[in-house]
Design a protein around this motif. Structure first.
Motif, PDB file in Angstrom:
ATOM      1  N   ALA A 380     -41.173  84.768 124.967  1.00  0.00           N
ATOM      2  CA  ALA A 380     -39.766  85.080 124.712  1.00  0.00           C
ATOM      3  C   ALA A 380     -38.978  83.825 124.382  1.00  0.00           C
ATOM      4  O   ALA A 380     -38.136  83.820 123.472  1.00  0.00           O
ATOM      5  N   VAL A 381     -39.241  82.735 125.090  1.00  0.00           N
ATOM      6  CA  VAL A 381     -38.545  81.473 124.824  1.00  0.00           C
ATOM      7  C   VAL A 381     -38.917  80.955 123.440  1.00  0.00           C
ATOM      8  O   VAL A 381     -38.058  80.508 122.666  1.00  0.00           O
ATOM      9  N   GLY A 382     -40.208  81.008 123.102  1.00  0.00           N
ATOM     10  CA  GLY A 382     -40.637  80.579 121.779  1.00  0.00           C
ATOM     11  C   GLY A 382     -40.030  81.422 120.675  1.00  0.00           C
ATOM     12  O   GLY A 382     -39.586  80.895 119.644  1.00  0.00           O
ATOM     13  N   ALA A 383     -39.965  82.743 120.882  1.00  0.00           N
ATOM     14  CA  ALA A 383     -39.389  83.636 119.876  1.00  0.00           C
ATOM     15  C   ALA A 383     -37.893  83.398 119.722  1.00  0.00           C
ATOM     16  O   ALA A 383     -37.339  83.536 118.623  1.00  0.00           O
ATOM     17  N   LEU A 384     -37.221  83.025 120.803  1.00  0.00           N
ATOM     18  CA  LEU A 384     -35.794  82.738 120.720  1.00  0.00           C
ATOM     19  C   LEU A 384     -35.551  81.531 119.820  1.00  0.00           C
ATOM     20  O   LEU A 384     -34.609  81.509 119.024  1.00  0.00           O
ATOM     21  N   ALA A 389     -37.239  86.977 118.282  1.00  0.00           N
ATOM     22  CA  ALA A 389     -37.405  87.684 119.555  1.00  0.00           C
ATOM     23  C   ALA A 389     -37.270  89.186 119.363  1.00  0.00           C
ATOM     24  O   ALA A 389     -36.289  89.666 118.788  1.00  0.00           O
ATOM     25  N   ALA A 390     -38.259  89.929 119.855  1.00  0.00           N
ATOM     26  CA  ALA A 390     -38.202  91.392 119.846  1.00  0.00           C
ATOM     27  C   ALA A 390     -37.346  91.867 121.009  1.00  0.00           C
ATOM     28  O   ALA A 390     -36.999  91.092 121.905  1.00  0.00           O
ATOM     29  N   ALA A 391     -37.031  93.163 121.016  1.00  0.00           N
ATOM     30  CA  ALA A 391     -36.141  93.711 122.042  1.00  0.00           C
ATOM     31  C   ALA A 391     -36.641  93.432 123.457  1.00  0.00           C
ATOM     32  O   ALA A 391     -35.865  92.970 124.305  1.00  0.00           O
ATOM     33  N   PRO A 392     -37.916  93.702 123.784  1.00  0.00           N
ATOM     34  CA  PRO A 392     -38.374  93.406 125.150  1.00  0.00           C
ATOM     35  C   PRO A 392     -38.255  91.932 125.502  1.00  0.00           C
ATOM     36  O   PRO A 392     -37.973  91.591 126.654  1.00  0.00           O
ATOM     37  N   GLN A 393     -38.454  91.051 124.521  1.00  0.00           N
ATOM     38  CA  GLN A 393     -38.335  89.621 124.796  1.00  0.00           C
ATOM     39  C   GLN A 393     -36.895  89.229 125.092  1.00  0.00           C
ATOM     40  O   GLN A 393     -36.633  88.386 125.954  1.00  0.00           O
TER      41      GLN A 393
END
Length: 464
Positions: A380-384, A389-393
């Protein structure tokens, strides 16, 4: 080859789901072991040197099996939510889902409180010697009371405030003073106020999760926000009311940051106003700044900040001009805390037993959801960072911020015991983690949540 690929896509997720389910159960079991350790170690410490100042460690409670008007009603509410909650959450129009969730939350909290009876469960809860209503008469002149508020925080000088009045900024007590002024005085009205306002916190969380993650995630979280064990302490505890004020600050900032509201500027200003008020309801709720910061990070914007800050200054300016010094009061509270039970309760025990209290209050489904959240944090941090970032992240990041706020409160040493009540504003944002649990088994997890609440409320007499 194509047939094989389709087969692998069907079977691999099923295998992962089974593996994940076992890990979820292991996380819930670890939570049970933490609670059991806190009970056994707590009883040993209590019997040896009596420094815990709770009768049923780690909870501020007494063993007292009992029944009341809510004994039949609470299980009925639980059965209805378990049976129909997931289906309704998936199928109802969003505008219909919100009032139904609020109604279900009201029914759940009121029915649990009524296991203790109308008097002891609701009408008399806020009238004890420790509570805010005991100080109402001393606020006939509100200006004078605010100017002299800090003079009565410490134990020793004549006329020191009751425990909860001294332990909070005067905004908390003023709430009940103003209710009294408009004709809603007394314990019954105060109790109803706390339940009715406190249960709106679930709606605020739904709104925030929907705009920060997505509607599907919010719908999956809805039944778990309703049927949470923390409802045992939300009933007629002023901390439930505090949690709602803080929650709507986060929700309004989420609406402002994502632009998913007609007037983002008004939402940002409102979020600031509520955060400023939150800080004058409870000193420790300044830590709500962490979930608020997470909202801005998830939305990747700082546009609401100027108006948010402008709104947040309103309460501090008003109280300061009225003669109340927040910073001085906080330091006096720290001194009073160590004059009383806080000075005797051992930090080494409560720094982890507080987390056992949290496990009880959020329930096994939330613990399992937190396990999934923890596993997803690095991604999640990487996707941010990469804006992917997907919804769950995005939900995971909000949950992480709340958990960090809770840990900060824990490590501060100013939260030794009673955290099942005090940490409601942080626990609220842990509950949506249960939305990460797979669809098969949701009713089982909901039933486990209800069982914890019913057992605690029926077997123990909870403090405050």
């Amino acid at each position: 080859m194509k047939t094989k690929d389709r087969t692998e896509r069907r079977t691999e997720p099923e295998s992962d789901r089974r593996s994940g389910h076992r890990l979820d159960l292991a996380a819930a079991a670890a939570g049970v072991l933490l609670v059991l350790a806190a009970v056994l170690v707590g009883r040993a410490v209590k019997d040896f040197d009596r420094v815990l100042y709770v009768h049923w460690p780690p909870l501020l409670a007494t063993w007292y099996p009992h029944i009341g008007p809510g004994t039949a009603a609470a299980p009925a509410v639980a059965v209805a939510v378990v049976a129909y909650g997931p289906v309704l959450a998936d199928r109802l129009r969003w505008r219909a889902l919100l009032p139904i969730c609020w109604g279900a939350s009201l029914a759940w909290v009121f029915s649990l409180a009524l296991i203790d009876g109308w008097g002891r469960g609701i009408a008399e809860r806020l009238t004890t010697k420790h509570e805010y209503l005991r100080a109402i008469g001393r606020f006939d002149d509100i200006g004078a009371a605010l100017r002299g508020f800090n003079d009565h925080i410490l134990i020793g000088p004549p006329g020191n405030w009751p425990t909860h009045v001294a332990g909070h900024p005067p905004g908390a007590t003023l709430t009940f003073v103003l209710l009294d002024r408009i004709g809603l005085g007394g314990g019954a009205w105060a109790g109803v106020w706390c339940v009715v306002t406190g249960t709106t916190a679930a709606l605020a969380a739904l709104v925030a999760v929907r705009v920060l993650a997505d509607e599907r995630t919010a719908r999956r979280a809805a039944p778990f926000l309703v049927l949470a064990p923390v409802a045992v302490w939300a009933g007629t505890s002023a901390d439930g009311y505090f949690a709602a004020v803080a929650a709507w600050s986060v929700a309004l900032l989420a609406l402002a940051a994502t632009g998913k509201v007609r007037s983002p500027a008004a939402a940002a200003l409102g979020a600031g106003l509520l955060y400023g008020l939150t800080c004058y309801l409870s000193y420790g709720l300044a830590l709500v700044a962490l979930p608020l910061l997470a909202v801005l990070l998830i939305a990747r914007t700082a546009r609401p900040v100027p108006l948010f800050v402008l709104g947040a200054l309103a309460a501090p300016v008003a109280f300061t001009l009225a003669g109340f010094d927040w910073w001085e009061a906080y330091h006096l509270l720290v001194e009073r805390y160590y004059q009383a039970a806080g000075g005797f309760r051992p930090y080494w025990y409560w720094v982890w037993a507080n987390l056992a209290c949290t496990v009880i209050a959020v329930g096994p489904a939330t613990v399992a959801g937190l396990r999934r959240s923890a596993a997803a944090v690095p991604g999640a941090v990487g996707a941010l960072r990469t804006e992917t970032a997907a919804a769950p992240q995005r939900l995971v990041l909000l949950v992480l911020a709340a958990f960090l706020a809770l840990l900060a409160a824990d490590l501060s040493g100013m939260s030794k015991a009673e955290t099942e009540r005090i940490w409601q504003p942080f626990m609220l944002w842990l509950l949506p983690a249960a939305a990460l649990l797979p669809t098969p088994g949701r009713r089982g997890w909901l039933a486990a949540q209800a069982a914890v609440a019913l057992l605690v409320n029926s077997l123990l007499w909870t403090g405050w």
